[in-house]
Design a protein around this motif. Structure first.
Motif, short mmCIF file in Angstrom:
data_model
loop_
_atom_site.label_atom_id
_atom_site.label_comp_id
_atom_site.label_asym_id
_atom_site.label_seq_id
_atom_site.Cartn_x
_atom_site.Cartn_y
_atom_site.Cartn_z
N ARG A 143 0.84 -1.20 0.00
CA ARG A 143 0.00 0.00 0.00
C ARG A 143 0.88 1.25 0.00
O ARG A 143 1.86 1.35 0.72
N ARG A 144 0.49 2.21 -0.82
CA ARG A 144 1.28 3.43 -0.97
C ARG A 144 0.48 4.64 -0.49
O ARG A 144 -0.75 4.68 -0.67
N THR A 145 1.17 5.60 0.09
CA THR A 145 0.53 6.82 0.58
C THR A 145 1.12 8.02 -0.17
O THR A 145 2.02 7.87 -1.01
N TRP A 146 0.63 9.21 0.17
CA TRP A 146 1.10 10.42 -0.52
C TRP A 146 2.56 10.73 -0.23
O TRP A 146 3.18 11.52 -0.95
N THR A 148 4.90 8.21 -0.16
CA THR A 148 5.70 7.07 -0.60
C THR A 148 6.84 7.48 -1.52
O THR A 148 7.98 7.03 -1.37
N PHE A 149 6.57 8.33 -2.50
CA PHE A 149 7.59 8.72 -3.48
C PHE A 149 8.14 10.11 -3.23
O PHE A 149 8.85 10.66 -4.08
N SER A 150 7.83 10.69 -2.09
CA SER A 150 8.31 12.03 -1.77
C SER A 150 9.66 11.95 -1.07
O SER A 150 9.87 11.12 -0.19
N ARG A 152 12.36 12.89 1.54
CA ARG A 152 12.24 13.38 2.91
C ARG A 152 12.71 14.82 3.02
O ARG A 152 12.06 15.65 3.65
N HIS A 228 -0.91 11.92 -3.43
CA HIS A 228 -1.61 10.66 -3.19
C HIS A 228 -2.01 9.99 -4.50
O HIS A 228 -1.81 8.77 -4.67
N ALA A 231 0.98 8.48 -6.23
CA ALA A 231 1.54 7.28 -5.60
C ALA A 231 0.61 6.08 -5.67
O ALA A 231 1.06 4.94 -5.85
N GLN A 245 8.64 3.97 -10.73
CA GLN A 245 8.96 4.52 -9.42
C GLN A 245 9.85 5.75 -9.56
O GLN A 245 9.66 6.75 -8.84
N ARG A 249 8.82 9.55 -8.44
CA ARG A 249 9.66 10.34 -7.54
C ARG A 249 9.96 11.71 -8.16
O ARG A 249 9.95 12.72 -7.46
#
Length: 349
Positions: A143-146, A148-150, A152, A228, A231, A245, A249
């Motif tokens: 499961r991916r969230t908003w 996930t590809f952000s 840090r 969201h 992702a 992916q 990103r």
């Protein structure tokens, strides 16, 4: 006359005047962005992109290239509208004898945030309508969230920029005052040990801050929704997962940079406005028997002055981020590797 000429030739004052011009910040940011684009690290990043077979490359490009272009165009629009507004209100209107004195120009601070919100909203619509097609071969994934590809660092930087803008706007609104029930556009600075009325320079009060806060809330909402949607959508094929992916990103990074740059542009303008109002240091009253001078000081004047000097750095950073997002106009998936092309040809035979 001579002291005036000397003040114009003072290096610190001249530097401050130059850095107060958005066009100067734009030029400096362009130089920095070009340096980043030609750096060895960026070149290595481009060479390290995943190389796909022709069919997979076409599918990935068809899904993500329009989204990269939408981000690049949105960044250009933010730059053009911001510079155009500064030129029109700062120079063009004055050339035609039009004065904005007494006009609450709240749009000067809300416009970059609003423009970025519209750009991200258009990207969100593109992802939902055209970028979330059913997969050709389903891929089982976690499961991916908003987030996930952000990145840090990017997420924290964007959050800090938005928080700084909102906090500055709220504190300035609380410090502002109105006159006879009018808009909150004044800063009251009392004259110590005197019974005369306080000085009321124009200030970044609620009349400016409320539109900025509304646009900031809208920007946060569409940014979270776009991240969201970016992702959560399904991958096209098992062999395109790694490449997709990477694309997601890059898109998440573009969204974060666009939001952060808009917040920094608005914040830079607000800090300049606050510094200008908080730098009032004296009052002279003319009378029949002469004139009386009084020293005044706003208790947060030193902080306001620091903010005024920080503003150009924030503006330059914002333009650099926008130029980096603009570079996504040239974004591509890259050619397929020769070995992979040969393998696909053999499989087709």
């Amino acid at each position: 006359m001579l002291p005036h000429i000397a003040s114009l030739l003072d290096p610190i004052q001249l530097l401050g005047r130059l850095l107060s011009l958005p066009l100067v910040s734009l030029i400096l940011a362009a130089i920095i962005a070009v340096g980043i684009a030609v750096s060895p690290r960026e070149a290595a990043r481009r060479r390290g992109r995943v190389r796909l077979t022709p069919s997979a490359s076409t599918a990935v490009s068809a899904r993500y290239t329009p989204e990269h272009r939408a981000l690049g165009i949105a960044a250009i629009v933010v730059i053009v509208i911001f510079i155009a507004e500064n030129l029109i209100t700062g120079y063009v209107l004055g050339m035609f004898g039009v004065s904005l004195n007494g006009v609450v120009g709240w749009w000067r601070y809300a416009t970059p945030v609003f423009t970025a919100s519209v750009g991200v909203a258009i990207l969100l619509a593109m992802i939902v309508m055209h970028g979330s097609t059913p997969p050709e071969r389903p891929v089982v994934a976690a499961r991916r969230t908003w987030l996930t590809f952000s990145s840090r660092v990017g997420s924290v930087g964007t959050a800090l920029a938005l928080l700084a803008l909102a906090t500055t706007t709220l504190l300035a609104g609380l410090a502002s005052s109105n006159l006879n029930g009018g808009p909150y556009v004044y800063l009251e600075i009392d004259v110590p040990n005197e019974t005369i009325d306080p000085i009321r320079p124009w200030f970044y009060g609620w009349a400016y801050g409320i539109p900025v806060l509304i646009c900031t809330a809208a920007l946060v909402a569409v940014v979270v929704a776009a991240l969201h949607a970016n992702a959560a959508r399904a991958f096209l094929r098992p062999e395109t997962v790694v490449a997709e992916q990477r694309e997601r990103r890059d898109i998440a990074s573009g969204i974060a940079r666009l939001a952060a740059s808009a917040a920094l542009l608005a914040l830079a303008g607000a800090l300049r406005f606050i510094a200008e109002a908080g730098s009032v240091a004296g009052l002279t009253i003319q009378g029949d028997s002469g004139s009386d001078s009084y020293d005044v000081f706003w208790r947060y004047g030193e902080l306001a002055a620091i903010g005024g000097w920080v503003a150009p750095a924030l503006e330059i950073t914002a333009f650099v981020l926008l130029f980096l997002v603009t570079a996504q106009l040239a974004h591509g998936t890259g050619p397929a590797a020769p070995a992979e092309q040969a393998a696909e040809s053999r499989a087709a035979k």
